[in-house]
Design a protein around this motif. Structure first.
Motif, PDB file in Angstrom:
ATOM      1  N   PRO A 176       0.813  -1.224   0.000  1.00 11.70           N
ATOM      2  CA  PRO A 176       0.000   0.000   0.000  1.00 11.70           C
ATOM      3  C   PRO A 176       0.845   1.272   0.000  1.00 11.70           C
ATOM      4  CG  PRO A 176      -0.849  -1.566   1.592  1.00 11.70           C
ATOM      5  CD  PRO A 176       0.470  -2.088   1.133  1.00 11.70           C
ATOM      6  N   MET A 177       1.984   1.246   0.717  1.00  9.85           N
ATOM      7  CA  MET A 177       2.868   2.412   0.733  1.00  9.85           C
ATOM      8  C   MET A 177       3.369   2.734  -0.670  1.00  9.85           C
ATOM      9  SD  MET A 177       6.575   2.868   2.592  1.00  9.85           S
ATOM     10  CE  MET A 177       5.981   2.516   4.227  1.00  9.85           C
ATOM     11  N   ILE A 178       3.815   1.704  -1.385  1.00 10.73           N
ATOM     12  CA  ILE A 178       4.304   1.903  -2.759  1.00 10.73           C
ATOM     13  C   ILE A 178       3.156   2.328  -3.661  1.00 10.73           C
ATOM     14  CG2 ILE A 178       5.319   0.737  -4.755  1.00 10.73           C
ATOM     15  CD1 ILE A 178       6.811  -1.063  -2.733  1.00 10.73           C
ATOM     16  N   GLY A 179       1.956   1.728  -3.451  1.00  8.35           N
ATOM     17  CA  GLY A 179       0.800   2.081  -4.266  1.00  8.35           C
ATOM     18  C   GLY A 179       0.425   3.544  -4.111  1.00  8.35           C
ATOM     19  N   VAL A 180       0.418   4.046  -2.878  1.00  3.65           N
ATOM     20  CA  VAL A 180       0.096   5.462  -2.640  1.00  3.65           C
ATOM     21  C   VAL A 180       1.127   6.360  -3.311  1.00  3.65           C
ATOM     22  CG1 VAL A 180      -0.061   7.241  -0.864  1.00  3.65           C
ATOM     23  CG2 VAL A 180      -1.158   5.026  -0.500  1.00  3.65           C
ATOM     24  N   ALA A 181       2.404   6.001  -3.189  1.00  5.12           N
ATOM     25  CA  ALA A 181       3.467   6.793  -3.814  1.00  5.12           C
ATOM     26  C   ALA A 181       3.323   6.809  -5.335  1.00  5.12           C
ATOM     27  CB  ALA A 181       4.832   6.236  -3.414  1.00  5.12           C
ATOM     28  N   MET A 182       2.984   5.664  -5.921  1.00  5.07           N
ATOM     29  CA  MET A 182       2.829   5.580  -7.377  1.00  5.07           C
ATOM     30  C   MET A 182       1.643   6.417  -7.857  1.00  5.07           C
ATOM     31  SD  MET A 182       5.247   3.563  -8.586  1.00  5.07           S
ATOM     32  CE  MET A 182       4.712   2.796 -10.096  1.00  5.07           C
ATOM     33  N   VAL A 183       0.533   6.360  -7.110  1.00  5.70           N
ATOM     34  CA  VAL A 183      -0.645   7.136  -7.496  1.00  5.70           C
ATOM     35  C   VAL A 183      -0.344   8.629  -7.439  1.00  5.70           C
ATOM     36  CG1 VAL A 183      -2.971   7.797  -6.771  1.00  5.70           C
ATOM     37  CG2 VAL A 183      -2.346   5.387  -6.890  1.00  5.70           C
ATOM     38  N   HIS A 184       0.329   9.072  -6.361  1.00  2.00           N
ATOM     39  CA  HIS A 184       0.675  10.492  -6.228  1.00  2.00           C
ATOM     40  C   HIS A 184       1.664  10.920  -7.314  1.00  2.00           C
ATOM     41  CE1 HIS A 184      -1.250  12.026  -2.559  1.00  2.00           C
ATOM     42  NE2 HIS A 184      -1.220  10.773  -2.151  1.00  2.00           N
ATOM     43  N   ARG A 185       2.523   9.996  -7.735  1.00  2.00           N
ATOM     44  CA  ARG A 185       3.590  10.358  -8.674  1.00  2.00           C
ATOM     45  C   ARG A 185       3.132  10.308 -10.124  1.00  2.00           C
ATOM     46  NH1 ARG A 185       6.624  12.157 -11.555  1.00  2.00           N
ATOM     47  NH2 ARG A 185       8.901  12.011 -11.729  1.00  2.00           N
ATOM     48  N   PHE A 186       2.347   9.287 -10.490  1.00  2.00           N
ATOM     49  CA  PHE A 186       2.060   9.049 -11.904  1.00  2.00           C
ATOM     50  C   PHE A 186       0.600   9.242 -12.296  1.00  2.00           C
ATOM     51  CE2 PHE A 186       5.805   6.350 -10.959  1.00  2.00           C
ATOM     52  CZ  PHE A 186       6.705   6.934 -11.836  1.00  2.00           C
ATOM     53  N   VAL A 187      -0.338   9.118 -11.353  1.00  2.00           N
ATOM     54  CA  VAL A 187      -1.754   9.244 -11.713  1.00  2.00           C
ATOM     55  C   VAL A 187      -2.245  10.622 -11.281  1.00  2.00           C
ATOM     56  CG1 VAL A 187      -4.005   8.111 -11.610  1.00  2.00           C
ATOM     57  CG2 VAL A 187      -1.926   6.766 -11.284  1.00  2.00           C
ATOM     58  N   LYS A 188      -1.820  11.626 -12.007  1.00  2.00           N
ATOM     59  CA  LYS A 188      -2.149  13.009 -11.638  1.00  2.00           C
ATOM     60  C   LYS A 188      -3.626  13.320 -11.841  1.00  2.00           C
ATOM     61  CE  LYS A 188       2.130  14.262 -10.733  1.00  2.00           C
ATOM     62  NZ  LYS A 188       2.540  14.628  -9.369  1.00  2.00           N
ATOM     63  N   HIS A 189      -4.272  12.608 -12.789  1.00  2.00           N
ATOM     64  CA  HIS A 189      -5.663  12.917 -13.106  1.00  2.00           C
ATOM     65  C   HIS A 189      -6.648  12.219 -12.185  1.00  2.00           C
ATOM     66  CE1 HIS A 189      -4.651   9.190 -15.256  1.00  2.00           C
ATOM     67  NE2 HIS A 189      -5.908   8.850 -15.053  1.00  2.00           N
ATOM     68  N   ALA A 190      -6.155  11.397 -11.263  1.00  2.00           N
ATOM     69  CA  ALA A 190      -7.055  10.687 -10.342  1.00  2.00           C
ATOM     70  C   ALA A 190      -7.768  11.689  -9.440  1.00  2.00           C
ATOM     71  CB  ALA A 190      -6.278   9.682  -9.497  1.00  2.00           C
ATOM     72  N   ALA A 191      -9.022  11.384  -9.127  1.00  2.00           N
ATOM     73  CA  ALA A 191      -9.805  12.267  -8.258  1.00  2.00           C
ATOM     74  C   ALA A 191      -9.135  12.380  -6.893  1.00  2.00           C
ATOM     75  CB  ALA A 191     -11.220  11.711  -8.104  1.00  2.00           C
ATOM     76  N   PRO A 192      -9.174  13.572  -6.277  1.00  2.00           N
ATOM     77  CA  PRO A 192      -8.559  13.730  -4.945  1.00  2.00           C
ATOM     78  C   PRO A 192      -9.090  12.736  -3.930  1.00  2.00           C
ATOM     79  CG  PRO A 192      -9.168  15.870  -5.860  1.00  2.00           C
ATOM     80  CD  PRO A 192      -9.724  14.839  -6.777  1.00  2.00           C
ATOM     81  N   ALA A 193     -10.393  12.427  -4.014  1.00  2.00           N
ATOM     82  CA  ALA A 193     -10.973  11.486  -3.055  1.00  2.00           C
ATOM     83  C   ALA A 193     -10.338  10.104  -3.173  1.00  2.00           C
ATOM     84  CB  ALA A 193     -12.485  11.380  -3.274  1.00  2.00           C
ATOM     85  N   LEU A 211      -6.859  10.251  -1.528  1.00  2.00           N
ATOM     86  CA  LEU A 211      -6.976  10.341  -0.076  1.00  2.00           C
ATOM     87  C   LEU A 211      -7.493   9.039   0.520  1.00  2.00           C
ATOM     88  CD1 LEU A 211      -8.430  13.953   0.225  1.00  2.00           C
ATOM     89  CD2 LEU A 211      -6.117  13.208   0.739  1.00  2.00           C
ATOM     90  N   LEU A 212      -8.392   8.357  -0.192  1.00  2.00           N
ATOM     91  CA  LEU A 212      -8.891   7.069   0.291  1.00  2.00           C
ATOM     92  C   LEU A 212      -7.763   6.049   0.351  1.00  2.00           C
ATOM     93  CD1 LEU A 212     -11.333   5.398   1.168  1.00  2.00           C
ATOM     94  CD2 LEU A 212     -11.720   4.836  -1.242  1.00  2.00           C
ATOM     95  N   LEU A 213      -6.897   6.036  -0.672  1.00  2.00           N
ATOM     96  CA  LEU A 213      -5.749   5.126  -0.673  1.00  2.00           C
ATOM     97  C   LEU A 213      -4.794   5.449   0.473  1.00  2.00           C
ATOM     98  CD1 LEU A 213      -4.928   4.859  -4.499  1.00  2.00           C
ATOM     99  CD2 LEU A 213      -5.843   3.069  -3.021  1.00  2.00           C
ATOM    100  N   ALA A 214      -4.613   6.749   0.738  1.00  2.00           N
ATOM    101  CA  ALA A 214      -3.732   7.138   1.845  1.00  2.00           C
ATOM    102  C   ALA A 214      -4.296   6.674   3.182  1.00  2.00           C
ATOM    103  CB  ALA A 214      -3.542   8.653   1.850  1.00  2.00           C
ATOM    104  N   ASN A 215      -5.623   6.745   3.343  1.00  2.00           N
ATOM    105  CA  ASN A 215      -6.244   6.265   4.575  1.00  2.00           C
ATOM    106  C   ASN A 215      -6.113   4.751   4.700  1.00  2.00           C
ATOM    107  OD1 ASN A 215      -7.069   8.850   5.341  1.00  2.00           O
ATOM    108  ND2 ASN A 215      -9.025   8.677   4.275  1.00  2.00           N
ATOM    109  N   VAL A 216      -6.317   4.056   3.587  1.00  2.00           N
ATOM    110  CA  VAL A 216      -6.213   2.595   3.591  1.00  2.00           C
ATOM    111  C   VAL A 216      -4.789   2.163   3.931  1.00  2.00           C
ATOM    112  CG1 VAL A 216      -6.253   0.568   2.082  1.00  2.00           C
ATOM    113  CG2 VAL A 216      -8.155   2.187   2.044  1.00  2.00           C
ATOM    114  N   TYR A 217      -3.801   2.914   3.450  1.00  2.00           N
ATOM    115  CA  TYR A 217      -2.389   2.576   3.702  1.00  2.00           C
ATOM    116  C   TYR A 217      -2.085   2.482   5.198  1.00  2.00           C
ATOM    117  CZ  TYR A 217       2.279   4.279   4.930  1.00  2.00           C
ATOM    118  OH  TYR A 217       3.489   4.489   5.555  1.00  2.00           O
ATOM    119  N   LEU A 218      -2.673   3.385   5.989  1.00  2.00           N
ATOM    120  CA  LEU A 218      -2.423   3.363   7.428  1.00  2.00           C
ATOM    121  C   LEU A 218      -3.361   2.411   8.176  1.00  2.00           C
ATOM    122  CD1 LEU A 218      -1.729   7.107   8.322  1.00  2.00           C
ATOM    123  CD2 LEU A 218      -0.101   5.228   8.255  1.00  2.00           C
TER     124      LEU A 218
END
Length: 341
Positions: free
Chosen positions: A255-272, A275-282
């Protein structure tokens, strides 16, 4: 807010929940509350089982207790703000409380990563030299390891809140998560955040980066040792002892790597979504690990059953019910009669 010429120190920060989903916060609170309940109860039970069973005072289970303790810390650190947002729609947090939450989340996360590394070393020693396993990993040595992990996690994070307090803020006090993170907080000041960024990068590299590298090396050594075992059954048993830990490592780092990848490469993803992935990571590791270890570890499973049986006996004693042999109809009748009000 306390103003000083062109900058101020905010009294409060505003946390961001899931933008656009405010209308369904009461429904989102159900899965989040359920996950917190499983995480807190599951890890607490792991600690109770290990503490109350002297046969479990062995290296593997002592490290598991450390892992449960660190995951309890992570869950307890994020619980107040997450629940205040999703249950009460309250997204304010005081400046000092935010710094304390940031310190707690990162300290317990660093602790969790270090414990996972210690557990990988534990598995390597158990497979490489099983005859001297308990002689190498003695209880005093494990205790010192735990103390070092805690001190390292606290000391390495200690300067960051003080570095943040000295920075001027210029009108921005809205954070982009449901909790306070250092990487989020250093985006707000208008002063020189370079020392914070450099120290933060050093912390990430020397903890998560180094720990993950050493875990990979440990499993490389474990695989090399297992391949040297001549018996196929022996290889299977050796690898089977690592399954729970491998799951814990994957649940923590993927999940940590997934959150980093989404923030780095999926710029068009909805903010929600981000943020949901970041919550799931913890949230996911503290929920999944107690379940995995309870299913895969027979001793933990037996300890949980014993706790449930003790509670059942306590309830029976409370109602004056005596337990008899199943085939004794007379005594069963007496028990039923005694139970009647």
């Amino acid at each position: 807010m306390m103003f000083n010429s062109s900058y101020f120190t905010p009294e409060t920060f505003f946390l961001t929940g899931l933008p656009g989903l405010e209308a369904i916060y009461p429904w989102l609170a159900i899965p989040f509350c359920s996950m917190y309940f499983v995480a807190l109860i599951g890890n607490s039970l792991i600690l109770v089982v290990i503490h109350g069973n002297s046969p479990l005072h062995q290296p593997m289970y002592l490290f598991l207790a450390m892992l449960a303790f660190s995951e309890l810390g992570v869950s307890a650190s994020t619980l107040p703000t997450m629940m205040s947002i999703f249950l009460f729609s309250t997204n304010e947090i005081s400046f000092n409380a935010c710094l304390f939450q940031m310190f707690s989340i990162h300290s317990f996360s660093i602790m969790e990563s270090a414990v996972l590394l210690a557990m990988s070393v534990d598995r390597f020693i158990a497979i490489y030299n099983p005859l001297r396993y308990t002689a190498i990993l003695t209880v005093p040595r494990i205790t010192r390891t735990g103390v070092i992990i805690v001190l390292k996690s606290v000391v390495i994070m200690f300067p960051l809140p003080f570095l943040l307090r000295r920075l001027p803020f210029c009108g921005h006090n809205t954070l982009s998560h449901s909790y306070c993170l250092h990487s989020d907080l250093i985006q707000l000041p208008c002063g020189n955040t370079r020392p914070n960024s450099i120290l933060g990068l050093c912390i990430v590299t020397s903890t998560f980066g180094l720990d993950s590298l050493l875990i990979v090396i440990s499993y490389g050594l474990i695989l090399h040792t297992v391949l040297g075992i001549t018996s196929g059954e022996g290889r299977r048993k050796a690898l089977n002892t690592c399954v729970s830990h491998i799951c814990a490592v994957l649940v923590y780092y993927v999940p940590m790597i997934g959150v980093a990848m989404v923030h780095r490469f999926v710029k068009h993803a909805a903010p929600a979504v981000r943020l949901l992935l970041a919550n799931v990571y913890l949230l996911v590791p503290p929920v999944v690990n107690p379940i995995v270890y309870s299913i895969k570890t027979k001793q933990i499973r037996h300890g949980l059953v014993q706790i449930l049986l003790q509670k059942k006996c306590a309830i029976c004693d409370l109602h004056g019910i005596q337990e008899f042999e199943p085939g004794d109809s007379r005594r069963n009748g007496e028990a039923i009669q005694a139970w009647k009000p």
